[in-house]
Design a protein around this motif. Structure first.
Motif, PDB file in Angstrom:
ATOM      1  N   GLY B 101       0.808  -1.215   0.000  1.00  0.00           N
ATOM      2  CA  GLY B 101       0.000   0.000   0.000  1.00  0.00           C
ATOM      3  C   GLY B 101       0.837   1.258   0.000  1.00  0.00           C
ATOM      4  N   ARG B 102       0.239   2.353  -0.444  1.00  0.00           N
ATOM      5  CA  ARG B 102       0.905   3.645  -0.437  1.00  0.00           C
ATOM      6  C   ARG B 102       0.006   4.657   0.233  1.00  0.00           C
ATOM      7  NH1 ARG B 102       4.678   4.719  -4.345  1.00  0.00           N
ATOM      8  NH2 ARG B 102       4.921   6.663  -3.183  1.00  0.00           N
ATOM      9  N   LEU B 103       0.648   5.640   0.883  1.00  0.00           N
ATOM     10  CA  LEU B 103      -0.118   6.709   1.524  1.00  0.00           C
ATOM     11  C   LEU B 103      -0.156   7.924   0.610  1.00  0.00           C
ATOM     12  CD1 LEU B 103       1.382   6.551   5.114  1.00  0.00           C
ATOM     13  CD2 LEU B 103      -0.946   5.976   4.472  1.00  0.00           C
ATOM     14  N   ALA B 104      -1.122   8.786   0.850  1.00  0.00           N
ATOM     15  CA  ALA B 104      -1.187  10.052   0.121  1.00  0.00           C
ATOM     16  C   ALA B 104      -1.610  11.145   1.076  1.00  0.00           C
ATOM     17  CB  ALA B 104      -2.182   9.953  -1.035  1.00  0.00           C
ATOM     18  N   ILE B 105      -1.097  12.370   0.855  1.00  0.00           N
ATOM     19  CA  ILE B 105      -1.603  13.508   1.619  1.00  0.00           C
ATOM     20  C   ILE B 105      -2.592  14.226   0.716  1.00  0.00           C
ATOM     21  CG2 ILE B 105       0.365  14.965   0.947  1.00  0.00           C
ATOM     22  CD1 ILE B 105      -0.072  16.353   3.775  1.00  0.00           C
ATOM     23  N   MET B 106      -3.730  14.662   1.280  1.00  0.00           N
ATOM     24  CA  MET B 106      -4.775  15.258   0.455  1.00  0.00           C
ATOM     25  C   MET B 106      -5.495  16.365   1.187  1.00  0.00           C
ATOM     26  SD  MET B 106      -8.037  12.774   0.967  1.00  0.00           S
ATOM     27  CE  MET B 106      -9.115  14.176   0.847  1.00  0.00           C
ATOM     28  N   ALA B 204      -4.433  15.422  -4.290  1.00  0.00           N
ATOM     29  CA  ALA B 204      -3.667  14.482  -3.463  1.00  0.00           C
ATOM     30  C   ALA B 204      -2.313  14.238  -4.072  1.00  0.00           C
ATOM     31  CB  ALA B 204      -4.431  13.169  -3.350  1.00  0.00           C
ATOM     32  N   VAL B 205      -1.338  13.955  -3.213  1.00  0.00           N
ATOM     33  CA  VAL B 205       0.016  13.635  -3.663  1.00  0.00           C
ATOM     34  C   VAL B 205       0.485  12.411  -2.896  1.00  0.00           C
ATOM     35  CG1 VAL B 205       2.400  14.413  -3.424  1.00  0.00           C
ATOM     36  CG2 VAL B 205       0.675  15.960  -4.367  1.00  0.00           C
ATOM     37  N   ALA B 206       1.078  11.449  -3.631  1.00  0.00           N
ATOM     38  CA  ALA B 206       1.573  10.235  -2.968  1.00  0.00           C
ATOM     39  C   ALA B 206       2.722  10.586  -2.039  1.00  0.00           C
ATOM     40  CB  ALA B 206       2.019   9.221  -4.007  1.00  0.00           C
ATOM     41  N   ILE B 207       2.758   9.937  -0.864  1.00  0.00           N
ATOM     42  CA  ILE B 207       3.815  10.223   0.099  1.00  0.00           C
ATOM     43  C   ILE B 207       4.989   9.274  -0.145  1.00  0.00           C
ATOM     44  CG2 ILE B 207       4.409  10.150   2.572  1.00  0.00           C
ATOM     45  CD1 ILE B 207       1.597  11.056   3.171  1.00  0.00           C
ATOM     46  N   ASP B 208       6.199   9.799  -0.029  1.00  0.00           N
ATOM     47  CA  ASP B 208       7.427   9.023  -0.191  1.00  0.00           C
ATOM     48  C   ASP B 208       7.375   7.777   0.701  1.00  0.00           C
ATOM     49  OD1 ASP B 208      10.933  10.009  -0.038  1.00  0.00           O
ATOM     50  OD2 ASP B 208       9.949   8.112  -0.563  1.00  0.00           O
ATOM     51  N   ALA B 209       7.526   6.598   0.069  1.00  0.00           N
ATOM     52  CA  ALA B 209       7.406   5.335   0.805  1.00  0.00           C
ATOM     53  C   ALA B 209       8.503   5.166   1.850  1.00  0.00           C
ATOM     54  CB  ALA B 209       7.416   4.170  -0.172  1.00  0.00           C
ATOM     55  N   LYS B 210       9.595   5.925   1.737  1.00  0.00           N
ATOM     56  CA  LYS B 210      10.691   5.753   2.689  1.00  0.00           C
ATOM     57  C   LYS B 210      10.349   6.345   4.057  1.00  0.00           C
ATOM     58  CE  LYS B 210      14.299   6.219  -0.855  1.00  0.00           C
ATOM     59  NZ  LYS B 210      13.701   7.308  -1.655  1.00  0.00           N
ATOM     60  N   LEU B 211       9.266   7.150   4.129  1.00  0.00           N
ATOM     61  CA  LEU B 211       8.956   7.819   5.390  1.00  0.00           C
ATOM     62  C   LEU B 211       8.254   6.904   6.386  1.00  0.00           C
ATOM     63  CD1 LEU B 211       7.842  11.334   4.097  1.00  0.00           C
ATOM     64  CD2 LEU B 211       9.805  10.838   5.558  1.00  0.00           C
ATOM     65  N   HIS B 212       7.908   5.672   5.965  1.00  0.00           N
ATOM     66  CA  HIS B 212       7.190   4.790   6.891  1.00  0.00           C
ATOM     67  C   HIS B 212       7.484   3.329   6.563  1.00  0.00           C
ATOM     68  CE1 HIS B 212       4.292   3.591   3.736  1.00  0.00           C
ATOM     69  NE2 HIS B 212       4.353   4.858   3.340  1.00  0.00           N
ATOM     70  N   PRO B 213       7.263   2.434   7.526  1.00  0.00           N
ATOM     71  CA  PRO B 213       7.453   1.006   7.229  1.00  0.00           C
ATOM     72  C   PRO B 213       6.497   0.586   6.121  1.00  0.00           C
ATOM     73  CG  PRO B 213       7.072   1.365   9.580  1.00  0.00           C
ATOM     74  CD  PRO B 213       6.829   2.657   8.902  1.00  0.00           C
ATOM     75  N   LYS B 214       6.858  -0.484   5.433  1.00  0.00           N
ATOM     76  CA  LYS B 214       6.062  -0.936   4.304  1.00  0.00           C
ATOM     77  C   LYS B 214       4.645  -1.324   4.727  1.00  0.00           C
ATOM     78  CE  LYS B 214       8.524  -3.182   0.541  1.00  0.00           C
ATOM     79  NZ  LYS B 214       9.082  -4.440   0.081  1.00  0.00           N
ATOM     80  N   LEU B 215       3.688  -0.942   3.870  1.00  0.00           N
ATOM     81  CA  LEU B 215       2.294  -1.349   4.111  1.00  0.00           C
ATOM     82  C   LEU B 215       2.058  -2.654   3.372  1.00  0.00           C
ATOM     83  CD1 LEU B 215       0.344   1.995   3.956  1.00  0.00           C
ATOM     84  CD2 LEU B 215      -0.169   0.141   5.539  1.00  0.00           C
TER      85      LEU B 215
END
Lengths: 222, 254, 356
Positions: B101-106, B204-215
């Motif tokens: 999974g990926r996060l996004a800020i919106m 919305a913009v996808a958040i850099d995956a390096k900022l959190h453990p893998k989903l």
């Protein structure tokens, strides 16, 4: 528009009301006409669902009737299907949650019957059932109607308990209020709006119809 | 005549639900809704079979399954909740990873604040008091909420932003809060922002995956699974389903 | 061979719901009034007779059939007793017509007969034309008559009336009294009527049972009880307030007379009871002031303190000379005018005065 959810909600309301009304009539009568030790406790117990948050009731039902509990397993053997996350569980939950709504108006109506009328009925040779059917029910009918309406509309809008023990399963436990909630989460605000409006119109119509019916009964009495 | 109508009415009430009982149910994390709905349609087109899907937060669904909810497949938003089902002997191992999974800020279109993939502006906006309310899913039982918290901690704004947080009961509700005018946005699942019509209402913009453990999103096929459920389980791992997942912003497991 | 008693026989002793200790009987076709103030236990006793309340101890028999026997643990329900009951506020079924109300009590008859019987009785109480109306559409008097018809149409073994005429206005009450008197010949069962109105009891009842605090003070024929109360409480309950205390001077056992000192008067009265010299005894005096009778040998001088007009009569407050007990008397206005002074001489015969 989730027609399946609407039908499910109506089905739940109808079944709950059909089961609860006759039981409530008998229990309300017993409470109205008898004094016994611990009566206050019984009445308080019957009122409890009014003050408990629906989610709390749902939680206790989940724990009490879930497949991990003795009660749940027994009921499953008796009824053949599990209770939680099934329609039968919703019915059980609705029955318990709506006891105060069904019992209160009917009990007040029975209490309002003058002693003279009941005494006269007994001395006319009418036994308890005849008295109930021919004398008391025609007098408490507005109270029964109020109970039916309260019950029906309350079940129609029931959310917290259904959410806790229902599981949002389409065709089984996804009632209209749950469907509306679901649609909002799916960003389908149009559908949510339509369903909410239908629920509102349905509730208002039911209320108007029964108010009209109650007035009509009052007029017939002369 | 009235009696006949009465009977008909009752039959009508029972009919749809009787029919529905034979269709298997799938429990799925809220974030996969739009991707999974599409896969469900494709499955029905390709095989003629149907499934019913119930969405919620992974933690809640796991609890329901433990309490006997009759789901036949469980798609969790992380591997832990799926593993717990296996540990409870409700499903055979292993828990199969189906997507990353990926996060996004919106935020909705009325909020005039910039968005970046590393949340560069967020700290400043907080200090300037431009953010009163910010939505994430509940970290206690929604994996996307827990990861959102990880992100906010990683960029060092957790202490400041915590009193302003709105917790969605699952990540879809968090998205709903983030969309509303009552908040200035939030951190949600990227897949939700790919929903039809979303881009008209919000950015919305996808958040850099390096900022959190893998989903790591894993699924299990429960013990009571029917043949149709088994077929759907397999279908979820097919190339067609995987392409749909990619379309909705998921990464695939290697 | 003594003929078995036809009617109601009862003996009740209980403390719940209130204290009642009563023993009396009533023949078929006769009316017995239970007279007393509110709270005397009359309605409770009536409900016990109906079977609505179960007493702790006692027996109730009707025409040799046992309805209640505490020793045998026998207690018939109201339904089993076949009674007619008219509650204080009539207890009509508001949702039914007058005719349907009367038919309600006729479940023991075959369906075909019920309508005709109900019609007959409604006619007898003069409500045949109103039979299709519902109680809210009818006056108090009409409602009372329906309640009565409903009870009587059953041809009950016992008729119970609880203050049947208290809920209507005085005009209607008179008409209802007349109605009941007319129906009396058709009633072949005992009738127990609760009332707090002495005039009503005098008018309608053959027998009077005086109740106070759950006990029977006195019972007998209406005339007997009213004219000869056996105690001061009984006298008060019957509306006679004129009790004065006198002192016993001497007794003549052979002639069965007693000489008493009343105020500053002395006279001799017939008295079967044995009394001690100097004993204080209560004297019940009449309510009516008579100043004209020539043959009355006892003359009591009264001090008149005030008098006022009350309807046809003059109400007088007076005391006997030598005594301080206030007396309430009434007399015809003309008589009082004859005495310009503040004193009057009251002429009485020995039978007017009752020694208690």
């Amino acid at each position: 528009m989730d027609w399946q959810a609407l039908l499910l909600s109506i089905k739940l309301s109808v079944i709950t009301t059909l089961i609860l009304t006759p039981i409530s009539i008998l229990v309300a009568r017993a409470l109205a006409f008898n004094q016994f030790r611990g009566k206050a406790w019984v009445e308080a117990l019957a009122m409890t669902p009014l003050i408990l948050p629906p989610t709390v009731i749902g939680y206790y039902l989940l724990v009490g009737f879930g497949q991990q509990s003795w009660l749940g397993q027994t009921l499953q053997t008796v009824l053949g299907t599990p209770i939680v996350f099934h329609f039968s569980g919703l019915v059980l939950a609705s029955l318990l949650v709506n006891i105060p709504f069904a019992l209160q108006p009917i009990q007040r109506a029975f209490e309002a019957i003058p002693d003279d009328v009941r005494d006269a009925a007994a001395c006319c040779g009418l036994n308890r059932w005849q008295s109930l059917w021919k004398v008391e029910i025609p007098l408490v009918w507005p109270g029964v109607l109020t109970a039916i309406v309260l019950c029906f509309s309350h079940v129609l809008g029931e959310f917290g308990v259904v959410l806790m023990i229902g599981g949002n399963i389409a065709g089984e436990t996804k009632t209209l209020s749950i469907a509306i909630y679901d649609k909002v989460q799916a960003f389908d605000f149009d559908a949510a709006g339509i369903m909410s409006l239908i629920l509102l119109i349905f509730a208002v119509c039911t209320l108007a119809f029964t108010t009209h019916l109650t007035k009509k009964i009052g007029v017939n009495r002369g | 005549m009235i009696r006949f109508r009465f009977v008909l009415f009752f039959l009508m009430l029972f009919a749809p639900t009787c029919f529905a009982q034979s269709i298997p149910t799938v429990a799925a994390a809220a974030n996969v809704r739009f991707a999974l709905d599409k896969i469900q349609q494709q499955f029905e087109q390709d095989t003629g079979k149907q499934v019913r899907i119930s969405y919620g937060s992974s933690g809640q669904l796991m609890q329901q399954i433990k309490h006997g909810a009759p789901f036949e497949i469980f798609l969790s938003a992380n591997i832990d909740y799926a593993q717990k089902i296996v540990d409870a002997k409700l499903a055979p191992p292993p828990a199969k990873i189906y997507a990353i999974g990926r996060l996004a800020i919106m935020h909705n279109k009325h909020v005039k604040l910039p968005l970046s993939n590393n949340l560069a502006y967020l700290k400043q906006e907080l200090q300037q008091g431009k953010i009163q309310r910010f939505a994430i899913a509940n970290p206690d039982h929604a994996p996307y909420g827990a990861r959102a918290k990880d992100v906010l901690q990683a960029i060092g704004v957790w202490q400041q932003i915590q009193p302003k947080l709105l917790y969605g009961e699952n990540v879809a509700q968090a998205a709903q809060f983030a969309l509303s005018n009552a908040s200035q946005g939030g951190i949600v699942a990227l897949s939700l922002t790919k929903a039809k019509g979303f881009s008209e209402k919000a950015d919305a913009v996808a958040i850099d995956a390096k900022l959190h453990p893998k989903l790591t999103q894993a699924m299990v096929l429960l013990n009571n699974a029917s043949d149709t459920a088994k077929a759907f389980y397999a279908y979820l791992q097919s190339p067609k389903a995987q392409q749909t997942l990619l379309d909705f912003g998921f990464d695939l497991p290697k | 061979m003594v003929e078995p008693f036809q009617g109601l026989v009862c003996q009740i002793n209980t403390t719940t719901p209130i204290f009642i200790e009563a023993e009396f009987d009533c023949r078929n076709g006769e009316i017995t009034a239970l007279l007393g103030v509110s709270g005397a236990g009359k309605t409770t006793l009536l409900k016990i007779l109906a079977g609505l309340i179960k007493p702790q101890q006692g027996e109730i028999h009707l025409n040799q059939r046992t309805w209640f026997n505490s020793q045998c643990h026998l207690h018939l329900t109201p339904q089993q007793r076949h009674i007619g009951y008219v509650p204080q506020h009539f207890g009509l079924f508001e949702h039914q017509t007058a005719l349907e109300n009367v038919i309600s009590g006729l479940n023991h008859l075959p369906k075909a007969e019920r309508h005709a019987r109900a019609n007959d009785w409604l006619e007898m109480v003069g409500l045949a034309t109103e039979q299709h109306k519902r109680p809210p559409q009818l006056s108090g008097g009409q409602r009372q008559r329906i309640a009565l018809a409903r009870a009587l149409a059953r041809e009950p073994d016992l008729l119970l009336l609880d203050e049947p005429f208290s809920a209507v206005d005085p005009q209607t009450r008179k008409q209802l009294h007349l109605q009941l008197l007319k129906l009396k010949s058709r009633i072949h069962c005992p009738v127990i009527m609760v009332t707090h109105n002495m005039r009503e009891a005098q008018l309608l009842a053959d027998h009077l049972v005086l109740m106070n605090n759950g006990r029977i003070l006195q019972q007998g024929t209406t005339d007997e009880v009213i004219s000869q109360p056996n105690s001061i409480t009984a006298a008060h309950l019957l509306g006679n307030q004129n009790v004065v205390y006198a002192k016993v001077i001497s007794q003549d056992q052979s002639k069965q007379t007693t000489q008493i000192q009343l105020g500053s008067h002395q006279f001799c009265l017939p008295d079967p009871q044995v009394r001690h010299i100097g004993e204080r005894v209560g004297c019940l005096l009449p309510n009516e002031l008579n100043v004209l009778s020539n043959s009355a040998p006892i003359a009591i001088t009264l001090d008149i303190h005030c008098h006022y007009q009350d309807g046809q009569y003059r109400q007088i407050m007076a005391t006997i000379v030598g005594d301080h007990t206030p007396l309430t008397l009434h007399s015809m206005p003309e008589l009082l005018r004859k005495t310009e002074s503040s004193q009057a001489v009251w002429l009485l015969t020995p039978t007017d005065i009752t020694l208690l």
